[in-house]
Scaffold this motif. Structure first.
Motif, PDB file in Angstrom:
ATOM      1  N   GLN A 134       6.680   7.190  -0.722  1.00 53.73           N
ATOM      2  CA  GLN A 134       7.633   6.288  -0.088  1.00 53.73           C
ATOM      3  C   GLN A 134       7.276   5.923   1.348  1.00 53.73           C
ATOM      4  N   ASN A 135       6.347   6.632   1.982  1.00 60.92           N
ATOM      5  CA  ASN A 135       5.979   6.380   3.376  1.00 60.92           C
ATOM      6  C   ASN A 135       4.465   6.423   3.524  1.00 60.92           C
ATOM      7  N   CYS A 136       3.963   5.573   4.401  1.00 61.17           N
ATOM      8  CA  CYS A 136       2.530   5.562   4.668  1.00 61.17           C
ATOM      9  C   CYS A 136       2.143   6.836   5.406  1.00 61.17           C
ATOM     10  N   PHE A 137       1.092   7.486   4.948  1.00 59.20           N
ATOM     11  CA  PHE A 137       0.660   8.740   5.559  1.00 59.20           C
ATOM     12  C   PHE A 137       0.149   8.533   6.977  1.00 59.20           C
ATOM     13  N   VAL A 138      -0.387   7.364   7.283  1.00 59.88           N
ATOM     14  CA  VAL A 138      -0.992   7.112   8.593  1.00 59.88           C
ATOM     15  C   VAL A 138       0.042   6.609   9.597  1.00 59.88           C
ATOM     16  N   CYS A 139       0.747   5.530   9.248  1.00 60.17           N
ATOM     17  CA  CYS A 139       1.667   4.900  10.218  1.00 60.17           C
ATOM     18  C   CYS A 139       3.126   5.251   9.992  1.00 60.17           C
ATOM     19  N   ASN A 140       3.465   5.891   8.872  1.00 61.47           N
ATOM     20  CA  ASN A 140       4.824   6.347   8.566  1.00 61.47           C
ATOM     21  C   ASN A 140       5.799   5.199   8.301  1.00 61.47           C
ATOM     22  N   LEU A 141       5.286   4.021   7.992  1.00 58.63           N
ATOM     23  CA  LEU A 141       6.167   2.929   7.587  1.00 58.63           C
ATOM     24  C   LEU A 141       6.631   3.156   6.152  1.00 58.63           C
ATOM     25  N   ASP A 142       7.895   2.823   5.867  1.00 59.30           N
ATOM     26  CA  ASP A 142       8.435   3.074   4.539  1.00 59.30           C
ATOM     27  C   ASP A 142       8.056   1.949   3.584  1.00 59.30           C
ATOM     28  N   ARG A 143       8.198   2.239   2.315  1.00 57.19           N
ATOM     29  CA  ARG A 143       7.813   1.305   1.264  1.00 57.19           C
ATOM     30  C   ARG A 143       8.622   0.012   1.337  1.00 57.19           C
ATOM     31  N   PHE A 144       9.917   0.105   1.601  1.00 60.03           N
ATOM     32  CA  PHE A 144      10.766  -1.088   1.609  1.00 60.03           C
ATOM     33  C   PHE A 144      10.320  -2.067   2.691  1.00 60.03           C
ATOM     34  N   THR A 145      10.033  -1.561   3.885  1.00 62.39           N
ATOM     35  CA  THR A 145       9.615  -2.441   4.984  1.00 62.39           C
ATOM     36  C   THR A 145       8.311  -3.142   4.657  1.00 62.39           C
ATOM     37  N   LEU A 146       7.364  -2.398   4.099  1.00 63.70           N
ATOM     38  CA  LEU A 146       6.063  -2.995   3.783  1.00 63.70           C
ATOM     39  C   LEU A 146       6.162  -3.968   2.615  1.00 63.70           C
ATOM     40  N   ASP A 147       7.035  -3.683   1.645  1.00 66.36           N
ATOM     41  CA  ASP A 147       7.192  -4.599   0.519  1.00 66.36           C
ATOM     42  C   ASP A 147       7.918  -5.877   0.929  1.00 66.36           C
ATOM     43  N   GLN A 148       8.855  -5.770   1.865  1.00 69.40           N
ATOM     44  CA  GLN A 148       9.645  -6.938   2.252  1.00 69.40           C
ATOM     45  C   GLN A 148       8.996  -7.762   3.355  1.00 69.40           C
ATOM     46  N   HIS A 149       8.328  -7.104   4.290  1.00 63.46           N
ATOM     47  CA  HIS A 149       7.817  -7.807   5.470  1.00 63.46           C
ATOM     48  C   HIS A 149       6.308  -7.677   5.642  1.00 63.46           C
ATOM     49  N   GLY A 150       5.647  -7.024   4.719  1.00 61.99           N
ATOM     50  CA  GLY A 150       4.208  -6.849   4.842  1.00 61.99           C
ATOM     51  C   GLY A 150       3.484  -7.354   3.612  1.00 61.99           C
ATOM     52  N   ILE A 151       2.357  -6.759   3.345  1.00 60.55           N
ATOM     53  CA  ILE A 151       1.552  -7.176   2.200  1.00 60.55           C
ATOM     54  C   ILE A 151       1.842  -6.327   0.965  1.00 60.55           C
ATOM     55  N   GLY A 152       2.829  -5.452   1.034  1.00 62.20           N
ATOM     56  CA  GLY A 152       3.142  -4.549  -0.069  1.00 62.20           C
ATOM     57  C   GLY A 152       2.654  -3.140   0.226  1.00 62.20           C
ATOM     58  N   PHE A 153       3.437  -2.155  -0.191  1.00 59.26           N
ATOM     59  CA  PHE A 153       3.123  -0.776   0.153  1.00 59.26           C
ATOM     60  C   PHE A 153       1.786  -0.333  -0.443  1.00 59.26           C
ATOM     61  N   ASP A 154       1.598  -0.556  -1.745  1.00 60.58           N
ATOM     62  CA  ASP A 154       0.373  -0.102  -2.400  1.00 60.58           C
ATOM     63  C   ASP A 154      -0.862  -0.779  -1.808  1.00 60.58           C
ATOM     64  N   LYS A 155      -0.766  -2.068  -1.559  1.00 58.06           N
ATOM     65  CA  LYS A 155      -1.893  -2.794  -0.973  1.00 58.06           C
ATOM     66  C   LYS A 155      -2.152  -2.353   0.456  1.00 58.06           C
ATOM     67  N   HIS A 156      -1.070  -2.064   1.165  1.00 56.17           N
ATOM     68  CA  HIS A 156      -1.206  -1.590   2.555  1.00 56.17           C
ATOM     69  C   HIS A 156      -1.935  -0.251   2.604  1.00 56.17           C
ATOM     70  N   VAL A 157      -1.543   0.673   1.721  1.00 58.02           N
ATOM     71  CA  VAL A 157      -2.173   1.998   1.706  1.00 58.02           C
ATOM     72  C   VAL A 157      -3.621   1.904   1.242  1.00 58.02           C
ATOM     73  N   ARG A 158      -3.910   0.970   0.359  1.00 59.81           N
ATOM     74  CA  ARG A 158      -5.256   0.859  -0.184  1.00 59.81           C
ATOM     75  C   ARG A 158      -6.212   0.114   0.757  1.00 59.81           C
ATOM     76  N   LEU A 159      -5.710  -0.900   1.471  1.00 57.99           N
ATOM     77  CA  LEU A 159      -6.591  -1.766   2.254  1.00 57.99           C
ATOM     78  C   LEU A 159      -6.459  -1.608   3.763  1.00 57.99           C
ATOM     79  N   GLU A 160      -5.255  -1.294   4.250  1.00 59.48           N
ATOM     80  CA  GLU A 160      -5.055  -1.244   5.701  1.00 59.48           C
ATOM     81  C   GLU A 160      -5.110   0.172   6.255  1.00 59.48           C
TER      82      GLU A 160
END
Length: 262
Positions: A134-160
């Motif tokens: 539910q949270n990024c291990f590096v930046c600690n952003l939650d899944r909801f924030t990344l899915d709504q305002h970012g590129i998506g949680f899974d893509k963020h963890v894999r690429l960013e």
């Protein structure tokens, strides 16, 4: 490894329970020596220290405190059971109560603490796994924030913010010759492996990422783009007006000097 972790997890509770059990056992031994002194086996209970060691080693591992006493003489009637030196009723109550308190309850409490420790370790492991989901291990952003305002949680963890990339980067910086480090690499090296003081993790992104920064500025960038398009359209319109005016100037004299029709 799991058993050791379970014991270490509730080590304080187990130590407190064992200390309490030893104190109660010592008091129980004193009462037994005082009440059943004639029936104590002289070979294992000469003094208080020997009695305590005997209770601790033999009574728990074998058949209770009955091994610490001489063989019982069973009475032939109910009166002899309550009077005389061989008070079988007191001996029976003392023996059974010792087994219930120490062999059943105390050991059950310690077993329950160990089982509870296994449950606590399982809960901690599940909580950690859920936090990683539910949270990024590096930046600690939650899944909801990344899915709504970012590129998506899974893509963020894999690429960013892929943790493996950060690990590989630290290994690369650690093994690289210090003279060949870039300024950014030298900064990270000084933060992670400082010469003096504690290591710092300020170089890691905390609750921020590039995709979120772009998304937060999307409205402003869109407005700037619209303004740029409007400016270009105005320039095109001005060019068209100027071209139209030039064409009119070229066409007007030819119309005035045109020969009359026959």
């Amino acid at each position: 490894r799991t058993v050791i972790d379970a014991i270490y997890f509730n080590m304080a509770k187990m130590v407190q329970t064992m200390i309490l059990g030893l104190l109660v056992m010592y008091l129980w031994m004193i009462m037994g020596v005082a009440v059943l002194k004639p029936q104590q086996d002289d070979g294992v209970c000469v003094n208080m220290f020997q009695c305590f060691i005997s209770y601790l080693t033999q009574a728990i591992r074998e058949n209770g405190v009955s091994d610490m006493l001489t063989g019982p003489e069973f009475p032939t009637n109910i009166v002899d059971a309550f009077i005389g030196d061989q008070t079988i009723i007191l001996r029976l109550i003392w023996d059974i109560s010792y087994q219930v308190l120490f062999l059943y309850i105390l050991l059950a409490i310690i077993t329950g603490i160990v089982i509870d420790a296994f449950g606590g370790l399982r809960d901690e492991r599940e909580a950690a796994e859920d936090n990683l989901k539910q949270n990024c291990f590096v930046c600690n952003l939650d899944r909801f924030t990344l899915d709504q305002h970012g590129i998506g949680f899974d893509k963020h963890v894999r690429l960013e913010h892929n943790p493996r990339w950060y690990l590989f980067f630290l290994l690369y910086v650690k093994q690289k010759t210090p003279a060949l480090l870039t300024s950014q690499e030298r900064f990270v090296f000084a933060q992670v492996w400082p010469t003096h003081g504690k290591r710092s993790y300020k170089w890691l992104p905390r609750e921020t990422t590039a995709s979120l920064v772009l998304d937060s500025e999307e409205d402003g960038n869109l407005q700037l783009r619209v303004q740029g398009v409007e400016a270009k359209l105005e320039g095109v319109q001005a060019s068209l007006d100027q071209l139209n005016s030039t064409l009119r100037q070229l066409v007007a004299p030819r119309g005035d000097n045109a020969p009359p029709a026959r």
